[in-house]
Design a protein around this motif. Structure first.
Motif, PDB file in Angstrom:
ATOM      1  N   ILE A  47       0.860  -1.188   0.000  1.00  0.00           N
ATOM      2  CA  ILE A  47       0.000   0.000   0.000  1.00  0.00           C
ATOM      3  C   ILE A  47       0.895   1.236   0.000  1.00  0.00           C
ATOM      4  O   ILE A  47       1.699   1.429   0.910  1.00  0.00           O
ATOM      5  CB  ILE A  47      -0.927   0.012   1.224  1.00  0.00           C
ATOM      6  CG1 ILE A  47      -1.778  -1.274   1.281  1.00  0.00           C
ATOM      7  CG2 ILE A  47      -1.820   1.254   1.191  1.00  0.00           C
ATOM      8  CD1 ILE A  47      -2.732  -1.453   0.143  1.00  0.00           C
ATOM      9  N   SER A 115      -8.770   3.333 -10.202  1.00  0.00           N
ATOM     10  CA  SER A 115      -9.005   3.903  -8.878  1.00  0.00           C
ATOM     11  C   SER A 115      -9.976   3.005  -8.128  1.00  0.00           C
ATOM     12  O   SER A 115     -10.608   2.119  -8.711  1.00  0.00           O
ATOM     13  CB  SER A 115      -9.588   5.316  -8.971  1.00  0.00           C
ATOM     14  OG  SER A 115     -10.966   5.267  -9.308  1.00  0.00           O
ATOM     15  N   THR A 116     -10.099   3.250  -6.842  1.00  0.00           N
ATOM     16  CA  THR A 116     -11.179   2.645  -6.062  1.00  0.00           C
ATOM     17  C   THR A 116     -12.477   3.378  -6.418  1.00  0.00           C
ATOM     18  O   THR A 116     -12.466   4.352  -7.169  1.00  0.00           O
ATOM     19  CB  THR A 116     -10.911   2.810  -4.558  1.00  0.00           C
ATOM     20  OG1 THR A 116     -11.052   4.194  -4.211  1.00  0.00           O
ATOM     21  CG2 THR A 116      -9.506   2.335  -4.184  1.00  0.00           C
ATOM     22  N   TYR A 118     -13.884   5.429  -4.633  1.00  0.00           N
ATOM     23  CA  TYR A 118     -13.880   6.673  -3.862  1.00  0.00           C
ATOM     24  C   TYR A 118     -13.843   7.883  -4.794  1.00  0.00           C
ATOM     25  O   TYR A 118     -13.037   7.936  -5.719  1.00  0.00           O
ATOM     26  CB  TYR A 118     -12.669   6.687  -2.942  1.00  0.00           C
ATOM     27  CG  TYR A 118     -12.630   7.821  -1.948  1.00  0.00           C
ATOM     28  CD1 TYR A 118     -13.664   8.009  -1.044  1.00  0.00           C
ATOM     29  CD2 TYR A 118     -11.546   8.683  -1.897  1.00  0.00           C
ATOM     30  CE1 TYR A 118     -13.625   9.031  -0.116  1.00  0.00           C
ATOM     31  CE2 TYR A 118     -11.484   9.708  -0.970  1.00  0.00           C
ATOM     32  CZ  TYR A 118     -12.530   9.879  -0.081  1.00  0.00           C
ATOM     33  OH  TYR A 118     -12.488  10.899   0.840  1.00  0.00           O
ATOM     34  N   GLN A 128      -7.748   5.465   1.980  1.00  0.00           N
ATOM     35  CA  GLN A 128      -7.022   4.266   2.379  1.00  0.00           C
ATOM     36  C   GLN A 128      -7.958   3.239   2.997  1.00  0.00           C
ATOM     37  O   GLN A 128      -7.792   2.023   2.802  1.00  0.00           O
ATOM     38  CB  GLN A 128      -5.905   4.646   3.346  1.00  0.00           C
ATOM     39  CG  GLN A 128      -4.788   5.420   2.687  1.00  0.00           C
ATOM     40  CD  GLN A 128      -3.778   5.968   3.665  1.00  0.00           C
ATOM     41  OE1 GLN A 128      -3.605   5.433   4.773  1.00  0.00           O
ATOM     42  NE2 GLN A 128      -3.100   7.043   3.302  1.00  0.00           N
ATOM     43  N   LEU A 131      -9.629   1.561   0.098  1.00  0.00           N
ATOM     44  CA  LEU A 131      -8.673   0.740  -0.633  1.00  0.00           C
ATOM     45  C   LEU A 131      -8.443  -0.589   0.074  1.00  0.00           C
ATOM     46  O   LEU A 131      -8.415  -1.651  -0.552  1.00  0.00           O
ATOM     47  CB  LEU A 131      -7.348   1.490  -0.772  1.00  0.00           C
ATOM     48  CG  LEU A 131      -6.201   0.740  -1.445  1.00  0.00           C
ATOM     49  CD1 LEU A 131      -6.498   0.482  -2.910  1.00  0.00           C
ATOM     50  CD2 LEU A 131      -4.896   1.507  -1.279  1.00  0.00           C
ATOM     51  N   GLU A 132      -8.281  -0.553   1.388  1.00  0.00           N
ATOM     52  CA  GLU A 132      -7.984  -1.776   2.132  1.00  0.00           C
ATOM     53  C   GLU A 132      -9.235  -2.592   2.434  1.00  0.00           C
ATOM     54  O   GLU A 132      -9.166  -3.823   2.528  1.00  0.00           O
ATOM     55  CB  GLU A 132      -7.243  -1.435   3.418  1.00  0.00           C
ATOM     56  CG  GLU A 132      -5.884  -0.798   3.164  1.00  0.00           C
ATOM     57  CD  GLU A 132      -5.014  -0.751   4.396  1.00  0.00           C
ATOM     58  OE1 GLU A 132      -4.622  -1.831   4.886  1.00  0.00           O
ATOM     59  OE2 GLU A 132      -4.733   0.357   4.887  1.00  0.00           O
ATOM     60  N   MET A 310      -0.273  -0.516  -4.823  1.00  0.00           N
ATOM     61  CA  MET A 310      -1.495   0.242  -5.081  1.00  0.00           C
ATOM     62  C   MET A 310      -1.607   1.403  -4.107  1.00  0.00           C
ATOM     63  O   MET A 310      -1.066   1.367  -2.997  1.00  0.00           O
ATOM     64  CB  MET A 310      -2.716  -0.678  -5.008  1.00  0.00           C
ATOM     65  CG  MET A 310      -2.824  -1.456  -3.736  1.00  0.00           C
ATOM     66  SD  MET A 310      -3.774  -3.022  -3.841  1.00  0.00           S
ATOM     67  CE  MET A 310      -5.251  -2.549  -4.715  1.00  0.00           C
ATOM     68  N   THR A 311      -2.349   2.440  -4.514  1.00  0.00           N
ATOM     69  CA  THR A 311      -2.464   3.660  -3.717  1.00  0.00           C
ATOM     70  C   THR A 311      -3.923   4.086  -3.630  1.00  0.00           C
ATOM     71  O   THR A 311      -4.756   3.636  -4.419  1.00  0.00           O
ATOM     72  CB  THR A 311      -1.589   4.770  -4.335  1.00  0.00           C
ATOM     73  OG1 THR A 311      -1.462   5.852  -3.426  1.00  0.00           O
ATOM     74  CG2 THR A 311      -2.153   5.256  -5.657  1.00  0.00           C
ATOM     75  N   GLU A 312      -4.244   4.974  -2.664  1.00  0.00           N
ATOM     76  CA  GLU A 312      -5.649   5.298  -2.394  1.00  0.00           C
ATOM     77  C   GLU A 312      -6.295   6.162  -3.464  1.00  0.00           C
ATOM     78  O   GLU A 312      -7.493   6.102  -3.674  1.00  0.00           O
ATOM     79  CB  GLU A 312      -5.809   5.953  -1.020  1.00  0.00           C
ATOM     80  CG  GLU A 312      -5.188   7.325  -0.864  1.00  0.00           C
ATOM     81  CD  GLU A 312      -3.834   7.263  -0.201  1.00  0.00           C
ATOM     82  OE1 GLU A 312      -3.500   8.189   0.559  1.00  0.00           O
ATOM     83  OE2 GLU A 312      -3.085   6.284  -0.437  1.00  0.00           O
ATOM     84  N   VAL A 369      -9.719  -0.443  -9.522  1.00  0.00           N
ATOM     85  CA  VAL A 369      -8.502  -1.101  -9.070  1.00  0.00           C
ATOM     86  C   VAL A 369      -8.811  -2.444  -8.419  1.00  0.00           C
ATOM     87  O   VAL A 369      -7.995  -3.373  -8.437  1.00  0.00           O
ATOM     88  CB  VAL A 369      -7.723  -0.175  -8.110  1.00  0.00           C
ATOM     89  CG1 VAL A 369      -8.414  -0.072  -6.762  1.00  0.00           C
ATOM     90  CG2 VAL A 369      -6.295  -0.640  -7.940  1.00  0.00           C
ATOM     91  N   ARG A 370     -10.015  -2.581  -7.863  1.00  0.00           N
ATOM     92  CA  ARG A 370     -10.408  -3.852  -7.250  1.00  0.00           C
ATOM     93  C   ARG A 370     -10.550  -4.950  -8.287  1.00  0.00           C
ATOM     94  O   ARG A 370     -10.323  -6.129  -7.990  1.00  0.00           O
ATOM     95  CB  ARG A 370     -11.720  -3.688  -6.484  1.00  0.00           C
ATOM     96  CG  ARG A 370     -11.685  -2.643  -5.366  1.00  0.00           C
ATOM     97  CD  ARG A 370     -13.061  -2.465  -4.744  1.00  0.00           C
ATOM     98  NE  ARG A 370     -14.046  -2.143  -5.755  1.00  0.00           N
ATOM     99  CZ  ARG A 370     -15.348  -2.407  -5.653  1.00  0.00           C
ATOM    100  NH1 ARG A 370     -15.819  -3.001  -4.565  1.00  0.00           N
ATOM    101  NH2 ARG A 370     -16.179  -2.067  -6.616  1.00  0.00           N
TER     102      ARG A 370
END
Length: 406
Positions: A47, A115-116, A118, A128, A131-132, A310-312, A369-370
């Motif tokens: 992360i 992206s997520t 979000y 974050q 993302l997690e 991966m990043t938020e 991203v998921r």
């Protein structure tokens, strides 16, 4: 109160804090067992906390609008050829030059414009968390998507997955081992002997106490030295005890054995100002982390490993007045490992003309991203698409297989 082993442990920890590390990270609190996982591939999830600027890391110089958006950040590199051509359209940030051999061998890849779910608030904390958690909405789950993945696979035990540091992505009902490079029991030899005596014969705590003593012994040396544990590789045998290289070295040691999943974070990606210097340092760190994993895993295990960074969220398409970028939306995911189908940039490019930008300011995400993470999980472990879309990533439509794994 009757003084039995469990009461003794609880009172010692809660009253005196004698173990010197957080309860969440202590192997004395987290059950740790040693059993092979029901699959052979390895997965490392990194992360990148702070919002990595994917547009700077993997630069779409082939887009006719890119140069005008980033004159102060990238123009000098483009003019001098310091950044590195990948495929004629994208160029790699010069700080990642050490990874170019991996690109050429097919062990490094990129998923761009992701992206997520979000949007708009652009809060690190919420980004974050989402993302997690791997969910559609912030706060929709208290556990992480990697832990829910483990819950879907029979035969998983404590050492199948390691969280290195505080990682929500691995929190949940499935058993997971935890370690932190600063973990140090800070107890005298006499106290250690007393603990060993009290725990002796206890099926729950004796093995985990031995594990805690072992981990603490590694952490008390000024340098964490995995080479002394019989590991191979051409990296320097003495690595700093703290920081991402120590995490990578420890993860590699575990992944060479029964562990199949490791997760940790690399901080410092919030580049509102002086992005050229700050991002370059972080990318150099990330390159060292990936090369440490490669060297210390060895060729055989590296060939079965997928590393996902991966990043938020990404950052604004335009640079700001402080020679940096602000919180954005679309970004990039980096992939590495012998199990990755690298040497290419995946994803549909949305364009950088103002009308193509999200909210006229950010790179427009063209994929979740998921979904990329789900296809990687599908390729390395015995998981069904139904479980991935309903349990691991609730509400996700994975779409077509992008072919991220070789």
């Amino acid at each position: 109160m009757v003084l039995n082993r469990r009461n003794f442990l609880a009172q010692s920890v809660l009253r005196s804090g004698v173990l010197g590390c957080s309860l969440a990270a202590s192997p004395l609190i987290t059950p740790v067992s040693f059993a092979a996982a029901p699959w052979d591939h390895r997965l490392v999830v990194i992360i990148l906390r702070g919002g990595m600027d994917g547009l700077d890391v993997v630069r779409p110089t082939g887009d006719p609008h890119f140069a005008a958006l980033r004159p102060g950040l990238t123009a000098a590199d483009v003019a001098s050829g310091a950044d590195l051509d990948l495929d004629g359209f994208y160029r790699l940030h010069p700080a990642l030059a050490p990874l170019m051999p991996l690109w050429r061998s097919g062990d490094l890849g990129v998923v761009h414009a992701v992206s997520t779910p979000y949007r708009d608030k652009r809060s690190h904390f919420e980004g974050q968390d989402l993302l997690e958690a791997g969910t559609l909405n912030v706060g929709a789950a208290q556990d992480g998507w990697l832990n829910r993945m483990l819950q879907c696979v029979p035969g998983v035990e404590g050492e199948t997955a390691f969280a290195l540091g505080q990682m929500k992505v691995l929190e949940g009902a499935a058993p997971v081992a935890n370690w932190h490079p600063k973990a140090n029991m800070r107890i005298s030899p006499q106290t250690e002997q007393l603990l060993v005596h009290v725990m002796e014969g206890d099926p729950l705590f004796e093995a985990t106490l031995n594990e805690a003593i072992s981990l603490s012994a590694e952490a008390t040396d000024p340098f964490f030295d995995p080479e002394a544990k019989g590991m191979s590789g051409d990296m320097s045998p003495r690595l700093p005890q703290y920081g991402p290289l120590a995490l990578a070295a420890y993860a590699a040691e575990r992944l060479r054995g029964d562990t199949r999943i490791a997760a940790f974070s690399v901080n410092g990606w919030d580049t509102h100002a002086r992005q050229r210097e700050r991002l370059g340092r972080r990318l150099s760190d990330l390159a060292e982390v990936i090369l440490t994993l490669q060297a210390r895993l060895g060729a055989e295990v590296w060939g079965k490993t997928a590393v996902v960074a991966m990043t938020e969220f990404g950052r604004t398409a335009r640079e700001n007045g402080s020679k940096g970028t602000d919180h954005g939306t679309g970004g990039a995911m980096l992939l590495a490992g012998g199990a990755v189908r690298g040497g290419r940039v995946f994803g549909a490019w949305p364009g950088l003309e103002e009308g193509d930008l999200y909210d006229r300011r950010d790179l427009l995400p063209t994929a979740d991203v998921r979904s990329a993470a789900a296809w990687i999980l599908r390729g390395i472990a015995p998981l069904t698409r139904a479980d991935l879309e309903a349990k691991v990533f609730p509400g996700l439509d994975m779409g077509e297989d992008p072919g991220l794994l070789s």
